[in-house]
Design a protein around this motif. Structure first.
Motif, short mmCIF file in Angstrom:
data_model
loop_
_atom_site.label_atom_id
_atom_site.label_comp_id
_atom_site.label_asym_id
_atom_site.label_seq_id
_atom_site.Cartn_x
_atom_site.Cartn_y
_atom_site.Cartn_z
N HIS A 13 11.71 71.33 -17.63
CA HIS A 13 11.33 70.24 -17.95
C HIS A 13 12.04 69.21 -18.16
N HIS A 15 13.23 65.12 -16.68
CA HIS A 15 12.39 63.59 -15.90
C HIS A 15 13.77 63.03 -15.23
N ARG A 17 13.69 60.64 -13.03
CA ARG A 17 13.44 59.40 -12.86
C ARG A 17 13.75 58.86 -11.25
N ASN A 47 6.10 62.15 -13.47
CA ASN A 47 5.62 61.00 -13.93
C ASN A 47 6.50 59.93 -13.81
N THR A 105 1.63 59.11 -22.88
CA THR A 105 3.20 59.36 -22.96
C THR A 105 3.59 58.36 -21.88
N THR A 106 4.80 58.64 -21.46
CA THR A 106 5.50 57.63 -20.30
C THR A 106 4.71 57.98 -19.19
N HIS A 133 0.67 68.86 -20.80
CA HIS A 133 1.32 68.11 -22.13
C HIS A 133 -0.24 67.83 -22.94
N MET A 202 9.59 59.58 -29.46
CA MET A 202 9.20 60.50 -28.33
C MET A 202 7.74 60.96 -28.46
N LYS A 203 7.37 61.76 -27.19
CA LYS A 203 5.91 62.32 -27.32
C LYS A 203 6.12 63.84 -26.95
N ASP A 228 12.98 68.54 -22.02
CA ASP A 228 12.01 67.35 -22.03
C ASP A 228 12.94 66.14 -21.88
N ALA A 230 14.31 63.02 -21.39
CA ALA A 230 13.57 61.88 -21.01
C ALA A 230 14.31 60.57 -21.04
N HIS A 232 15.84 57.20 -21.38
CA HIS A 232 15.61 55.50 -21.34
C HIS A 232 16.78 54.76 -21.43
N PHE A 244 8.69 56.27 -24.90
CA PHE A 244 8.78 57.61 -25.56
C PHE A 244 9.82 58.38 -24.85
N GLY A 245 10.77 59.19 -25.32
CA GLY A 245 11.29 60.18 -24.66
C GLY A 245 12.80 59.89 -25.02
C1 NCD Z 1 8.18 61.66 -21.22
C2 NCD Z 1 8.93 60.74 -20.41
O1 NCD Z 1 9.73 59.69 -20.85
O2 NCD Z 1 8.69 60.87 -19.07
N1 NCD Z 1 8.41 61.17 -22.33
C3 NCD Z 1 8.43 61.95 -23.80
O3 NCD Z 1 8.32 61.12 -24.89
N2 NCD Z 1 8.55 63.12 -23.87
C4 NCD Z 1 7.12 62.10 -20.86
C5 NCD Z 1 6.51 63.25 -21.58
O4 NCD Z 1 7.28 64.54 -21.40
O5 NCD Z 1 5.60 63.37 -22.30
#
Ligand code: NCD
Ligand code: ZN
Ligand code: ZN
Ligand code: ZN
Length: 355
Positions: A13, A15, A17, A47, A105-106, A133, A202-203, A228, A230, A232, A244-245
């Protein structure tokens, strides 16, 4: 110094990007961060801000974007979206699962309508992983649907006491359910929010101490530890509405080794959750001649500035860890030496699932 050899770890899991938001991370920086953290295989979420992986063409763009840029192996998930089920048969053999977003979420992939949710669950091949999710009541809604759509499901980033207890009950009643927990939900509570500010957003969100305690107490129900990851940028996280993340690739293994050191779980159980279980659940191919070497006694302090992730920060900033990655070998090639990444872009591969 006590050196322990582990298999190459798998994070199912992340991201990365790429494409779409490569100012946050890209395939090269993200897979460098993976190796530094002891992971030799990742599975990337769909995503992507700007270019979500919800059509065969977007999937082709993502595969192309990764070409020549990977330092470790990467599998991909496809994203569920209203009206995209027609592409499922075509893409299923090339991806490690379908991701369905049921809470905000994002990105923009949340599916709201019950009818669409049911139809997606029926349309995705029954023998292929479906990941959701789904927080709190949404998780209960999914559990309610499962016997009716006759399929299994993987719950991402479980964070609440009631969620892990419901998953325990579902497993005891024989439902084909698996789940993952992220290290940040094992190490932080909502009480860390004032200190972390945007860096703690975060989510799912950080929960109460009782939830964190319940995750530790029910660790036997947790199949997978997944980061996760994620990322930013700092500017984004310091803004008035931080996205979020949080990043996690370089702190997940050290944080779990620290828990092993503290006697909260065994090393074997950690490896089960960070290698064997993700390989089994997502049908990931074996990586021959691949391993990670850990210095189990090494004490060090986390610093976002020295990490490989492009984002340059971590919610674990300043925390003391016990245990560090000393070397990583991928298909016979040394890719981390003395804790430093020495692998090169192109040595990693895009991996389709084996079933
Ligand atoms: C994730 C993201 O930024 O892509 N953000 C998060 O807060 N976990 C998306 C997700 O996993 O829900
Ligand atoms: Zn999520
Ligand atoms: Zn995620
Ligand atoms: Zn070695």
């Amino acid at each position: 110094m006590t050196t322990v050899r582990l298999p190459g770890l798998i994070d199912p899991h992340v991201h990365l990007r790429d494409p779409g938001a490569t100012h946050k991370e890209d395939f090269t920086s993200g897979t460098r961060a993976a190796l530094a953290g002891g992971f030799t295989m990742l599975v990337d979420m769909p995503n992507n801000p700007g270019d979500p992986t919800v059509s065969p063409l977007a999937l082709a763009r993502k595969i192309l974007a990764g070409s020549g840029k990977l330092l470790c192996d990467v599998g991909l998930y496809y994203g569920a979206a209203i009206g995209n089920a027609a592409g499922y048969e075509e893409v299923a053999p090339h991806v490690c699962g379908l991701k369905l977003y049921l809470d905000h979420t994002t990105g923009d992939l949340k599916v709201e309508e019950l009818e669409a949710i049911r139809d997606i669950m029926l349309a995705w091949p029954q023998d292929k992983p479906l990941l959701v999710h789904a927080e709190d009541r949404t998780l209960a809604m999914v559990l309610g649907l499962l016997p009716l759509v006759r399929r299994g499901i993987h719950f991402c980033h479980v964070s609440e006491r009631v969620e892990i207890e419901l998953i325990r009950d579902a497993k005891e009643r024989g439902l084909a359910v698996t789940c993952e927990v992220a290290p940040h939900h094992l190490y932080f509570t909502e009480e860390d929010l004032p200190r972390l500010g945007g860096y703690g957003v975060m989510k799912p969100p950080l929960r109460r101490a009782a939830d964190v305690d319940a995750l530790w107490a029910n660790l036997d129900v947790v199949d997978v530890i997944a980061t996760d990851h994620a990322p930013h940028t700092r500017e984004e996280k310091q803004s008035d509405s931080p996205p979020f993340g949080v990043p996690g690739l370089e702190t997940a293994l050290p944080s779990m080794l620290t828990a092993v050191h503290a006697g909260r779980l065994t090393l074997d159980r950690m490896v089960e959750m960070m290698q064997a279980a993700p390989a089994r659940i997502f049908y990931l191919p074996p990586q021959p001649d691949t391993h990670v070497e850990i210095d189990t006694g090494r004490r060090w302090r986390v610093s976002g500035e020295t990490q490989e992730t492009k984002c340059g920060w971590t919610p674990f900033e300043g925390m003391e860890m016990v245990g560090a990655v000393s070397s990583v070998v991928l298909r016979g090639k040394e890719v981390v030496r003395d804790g430093r990444v020495v692998g090169e872009p192109g040595w990693g591969q895009m991996v389709p699932p084996v079933a």
